[in-house]
Scaffold this active site. Structure first.
Site, mmCIF file in Angstrom:
data_model
loop_
_atom_site.group_PDB
_atom_site.id
_atom_site.type_symbol
_atom_site.label_atom_id
_atom_site.label_comp_id
_atom_site.label_asym_id
_atom_site.label_seq_id
_atom_site.Cartn_x
_atom_site.Cartn_y
_atom_site.Cartn_z
ATOM 1 C CB CYS A 2 -0.863 0.046 1.250
ATOM 2 S SG CYS A 2 -1.889 -1.377 1.467
ATOM 3 N NE ARG A 27 5.516 1.214 -0.908
ATOM 4 C CZ ARG A 27 6.422 1.427 0.029
ATOM 5 N NH1 ARG A 27 7.418 2.245 -0.206
ATOM 6 N NH2 ARG A 27 6.340 0.853 1.204
ATOM 7 C CD1 TRP A 74 -0.303 -5.646 -3.337
ATOM 8 C CD2 TRP A 74 0.043 -6.541 -1.312
ATOM 9 N NE1 TRP A 74 0.402 -6.816 -3.497
ATOM 10 C CE2 TRP A 74 0.630 -7.392 -2.271
ATOM 11 C CE3 TRP A 74 0.151 -6.903 0.029
ATOM 12 C CZ2 TRP A 74 1.297 -8.561 -1.951
ATOM 13 C CZ3 TRP A 74 0.819 -8.074 0.361
ATOM 14 C CH2 TRP A 74 1.382 -8.888 -0.631
ATOM 15 C CG ASN A 98 -0.072 2.224 3.644
ATOM 16 O OD1 ASN A 98 -1.072 2.177 2.934
ATOM 17 N ND2 ASN A 98 1.050 2.809 3.271
ATOM 18 N N GLY A 99 -1.172 -0.978 6.628
ATOM 19 C CA GLY A 99 -0.977 -1.780 7.835
ATOM 20 C C GLY A 99 -2.194 -2.662 8.083
ATOM 21 C CD GLU A 479 18.741 -12.501 -5.596
ATOM 22 O OE1 GLU A 479 18.088 -12.956 -4.637
ATOM 23 O OE2 GLU A 479 18.384 -11.488 -6.238
ATOM 24 C CE LYS A 483 15.683 -10.534 -8.518
ATOM 25 N NZ LYS A 483 16.117 -10.604 -7.169
ATOM 26 C CD GLU A 486 11.902 -11.773 -6.676
ATOM 27 O OE1 GLU A 486 11.612 -11.147 -5.659
ATOM 28 O OE2 GLU A 486 12.949 -11.566 -7.323
ATOM 29 C CG HIS A 502 22.788 -36.444 -0.575
ATOM 30 N ND1 HIS A 502 23.209 -37.717 -0.271
ATOM 31 C CD2 HIS A 502 23.892 -35.655 -0.517
ATOM 32 C CE1 HIS A 502 24.513 -37.701 -0.007
ATOM 33 N NE2 HIS A 502 24.949 -36.463 -0.162
ATOM 34 C CE LYS A 599 12.280 -2.454 -4.549
ATOM 35 N NZ LYS A 599 13.243 -3.509 -4.955
HETATM 36 C C1 G6P Z 1 9.917 -8.273 -0.719
HETATM 37 C C2 G6P Z 1 10.418 -8.065 -2.144
HETATM 38 C C3 G6P Z 1 11.796 -8.703 -2.326
HETATM 39 C C4 G6P Z 1 12.757 -8.165 -1.274
HETATM 40 C C5 G6P Z 1 12.214 -8.379 0.145
HETATM 41 C C6 G6P Z 1 13.050 -7.673 1.199
HETATM 42 O O1 G6P Z 1 9.607 -9.590 -0.518
HETATM 43 O O2 G6P Z 1 9.496 -8.616 -3.079
HETATM 44 O O3 G6P Z 1 12.294 -8.402 -3.617
HETATM 45 O O4 G6P Z 1 13.993 -8.782 -1.432
HETATM 46 O O5 G6P Z 1 10.902 -7.844 0.244
HETATM 47 O O6 G6P Z 1 12.967 -6.281 1.035
HETATM 48 P P1 G6P Z 1 13.960 -5.265 1.703
HETATM 49 O O7 G6P Z 1 13.428 -3.909 1.329
HETATM 50 O O8 G6P Z 1 13.906 -5.501 3.187
HETATM 51 O O9 G6P Z 1 15.323 -5.522 1.157
#
Ligand code: G6P
Length: 604
Positions: A2, A27, A74, A98-99, A479, A483, A486, A502, A599
């Site tokens: 949000c 976001r 959101w 928000n929250g 990672e 990626k 995602e 294993h 985000k």
């Molecule tokens: C969300 C995002 C990720 C990010 C994570 C941590 O899940 O989708 O891409 O890595 O938050 O975010 P931060 O702002 O704490 O690095």
């Protein structure tokens, strides 16, 4: 997640709110809305499911006014719909939130018994009713009283058409930033929305409220105690928030990495003593020498960067170090010890799981450093010291340049801790020189984008992939898989190369390719054996390597420049970003706003 924007001043709030909401689109959200107080004191509200551009496109000419508040939602309580979109209205009061209000059901039942009629299924709407019903002359007192009833997290902005000379904001767990203009005031949940409007900002703390009037602001606590806030200058350069000639923010941010890494290193390498100079650690050498363990916490890509950081710290300092998802750490009643150095990693500095883990650590006497990108964010302020990443604004949901800058900041921290312990000047020089070489080497990887695009096109044909790496290469594989998942929605799973036999070997077949991280280090021979095992089961292999393993072992290769072995993971991650980007592009996905993701996750 949000977003909130707010404006009070002599201009029409609507275009400013819409512009601000568009800045927050990155976001992630599912609906949007604005409320403004019109010239005749009437409250005008427009809200709808969908994108900001759609739902606020055809506002009638008379839809004008100030003050005003806006929101991108959101969904948490209640599906995405026009009714559930914010602002929520009760009488003359409009609220964006928000929250999560945890006792919303109970409050809703009480309010309904008292005659309140609800228009949505949201927890947020109870706030509007509570404020509208509060017995108070001033809006800020009505908000304060309402918040006394509420259990949960919030960042809120409130306008009241009956009291149009102010906006009231409050924060508990969800960020609120005030922006100071010329005889006008702004507020938002993220500084990105303030770019181009305010040069000075003020971050609210948890338990704080603010009253905005065109000429200034006041802040006070839930207990009515006035607080003093020092505005900080923020380099809010509008251009850094624009996509420019790039097709997506993600590719823009991938390409910005050489500059971002150079910034992370600026002024931090000490060529005389071959160490790192980190002014914000708040840790004197004696305290740093007393550290017996390092524990790193973060979420998502920040957690994987933390795993690379843990390896770097162990290798350069011989202090035991490990990384754990902050989201798990905070729920397992962790043992907190005074000789452990805790490091919280976060791009946004607002991730709720990470922030609450930091608070829990501090409650138990833990000392926490923050590796954070957003200056002045909640985690940055909460930590006892830290390192700012200086990666610049990151807007794509999939983290790239901030992730890379996190790994670089860890290398600096490891170099510093190493050099006040056993790391020799020669080894220090070797690492410092390696760090200096990174920006140029990242350029060389980026120059291979066309080639990586071809390979990514082929990968996009599959529904599932493995990523394997050993020791230093394992977090890189994790990672890389993250990626790809995602943004391309291809199922991807990372395994340590050593673990393949294993279990997962059972799944190796021509339909499931493997992306293998194959650095030229002491484990090269082992990695090549793994490739052989995969090939023997007719699995396709894309090797991300320093030297081509040969056609017998890999179908495709992406070559990466060699740095020092400890720093190689930083570079090996970069082609995997391009791989995921181009696979998602080939599949036609909404790269900057992947489905179901946000985000920064500022709720539990
Ligand atoms: C969300 C995002 C990720 C990010 C994570 C941590 O899940 O989708 O891409 O890595 O938050 O975010 P931060 O702002 O704490 O690095």
């Amino acid at each position: 997640m949000c977003g909130i924007v707010a404006y009070i001043g002599s201009r029409d709030a609507v275009p400013l709110l819409v512009g601000g909401l568009q800045r927050l689109e990155y976001r992630g959200y599912d609906s949007a809305g604005v409320a403004v107080v019109g010239r005749n004191g009437e409250l005008r509200v427009r809200k709808a499911k969908g994108r900001v551009g759609q739902c606020l496109a055809d506002l009638p000419a008379r839809f004008k006014g100030s003050p005003g508040i806006g929101h991108t939602r959101w969904a948490t309580h209640g599906e995405p719909s026009d009714a559930n979109a914010h602002p929520h209205v009760a009488g003359t009061v409009a609220v964006v939130h928000n929250g999560i209000i945890e006792n919303a059901d109970e409050l809703r039942a009480k309010l309904a018994a008292d005659g309140a009629v609800f228009a949505s299924e949201t927890d947020s709407e109870v706030l509007a009713h509570l404020i509208a019903r509060a017995q108070a002359d001033e809006l800020e007192e009505a908000v304060r009283q309402a918040l006394q009833e509420v259990v949960g997290t919030y960042g809120i902005a409130v306008v009241d058409a009956a009291r149009p000379d102010r906006i009231v904001l409050a924060r508990n767990g969800s960020p609120v930033v005030l922006g100071i203009g010329e005889r006008e005031m702004f507020a938002a949940s993220d500084v990105a929305a303030l770019a181009g409007h305010a040069r000075q900002v003020v971050h609210l703390d948890d338990g704080e409220l603010a009253v905005l009037e065109p000429g200034g602001f006041r802040t006070f606590t839930l207990e009515k105690r006035a607080t003093t806030k020092l505005p900080s200058e923020v380099g809010l350069d509008e251009e850094s928030y624009e996509r420019g000639e790039h097709r997506h923010f993600m590719i823009k941010e991938i390409r910005e990495q050489p500059a971002a890494v150079a910034r992370a290193l600026t002024g931090r390498l000490d060529t005389r003593f071959h160490t790192a100079h980190l002014g914000g650690l708040n840790l004197d050498p004696r305290e740093a020498r007393a550290v017996r363990r390092v524990k790193i916490i973060g979420c998502g890509s920040a957690y994987y960067a933390g795993q690379i950081g843990a390896q770097l710290i162990e290798e350069l300092t011989r202090i035991p170090a490990d990384a754990e998802p902050a989201s798990e750490f905070r729920y397992r009643n962790p043992v907190v010890s005074p000789d452990t150095l805790y490091v919280a990693v976060s791009q946004s500095g607002e991730t709720y799981d990470t922030l609450t883990a930091v608070q829990e650590l501090q409650r138990k006497g833990g000392r926490v450093l923050g590796l954070v990108n957003v200056v002045g964010s909640a985690i940055a302020r909460q930590c006892d010291g830290g390192i700012y990443l200086h990666a610049g604004p990151e807007q794509s949901v999939a983290s790239t340049k901030a992730y890379t800058s996190m790994t670089v900041a860890f290398a600096l921290l490891a170099l510093y801790l190493g050099r006040i312990r056993d790391l020799s000047p020669d080894a220090g020089r070797r690492i410092a020189n390696g760090l200096k070489a990174l920006p140029g080497q990242i350029e060389r990887i980026l120059a291979q984008e066309d080639r990586i695009k071809e390979v990514a096109g082929a990968l996009a044909e599959y529904r599932s992939a493995f990523f394997v790496g050993r020791v230093r290469g394992y977090p890189v594989a994790r990672e890389g898989a993250q990626k790809l998942k995602e943004i391309s929605y291809i199922h991807a799973e990372a395994y340590p190369g050593s673990e393949l036999k294993h279990g997962p070997l059972a799944l190796i077949c021509p339909e499931r390719p493997t992306v293998a991280i194959v650095p030229d280090d002491e484990l090269l021979a082992k990695n090549l054996t793994t490739l052989g095992e995969i090939r023997a089961r007719h699995g396709r292999i894309l090797a991300v390597a320093h030297t081509a393993p040969g056609p017998a072992l890999a179908d495709d290769v992406i070559l990466v420049p060699k740095n020092e072995p400890e720093l190689d993971p930083i570079l090996l991650s970069v082609p995997l970003q391009l791989l995921a980007y181009h696979a998602a592009l080939a599949l036609g996905h909404d790269i900057d706003k992947p489905r179901n993701l946000a985000k920064s996750v500022t709720v539990e």
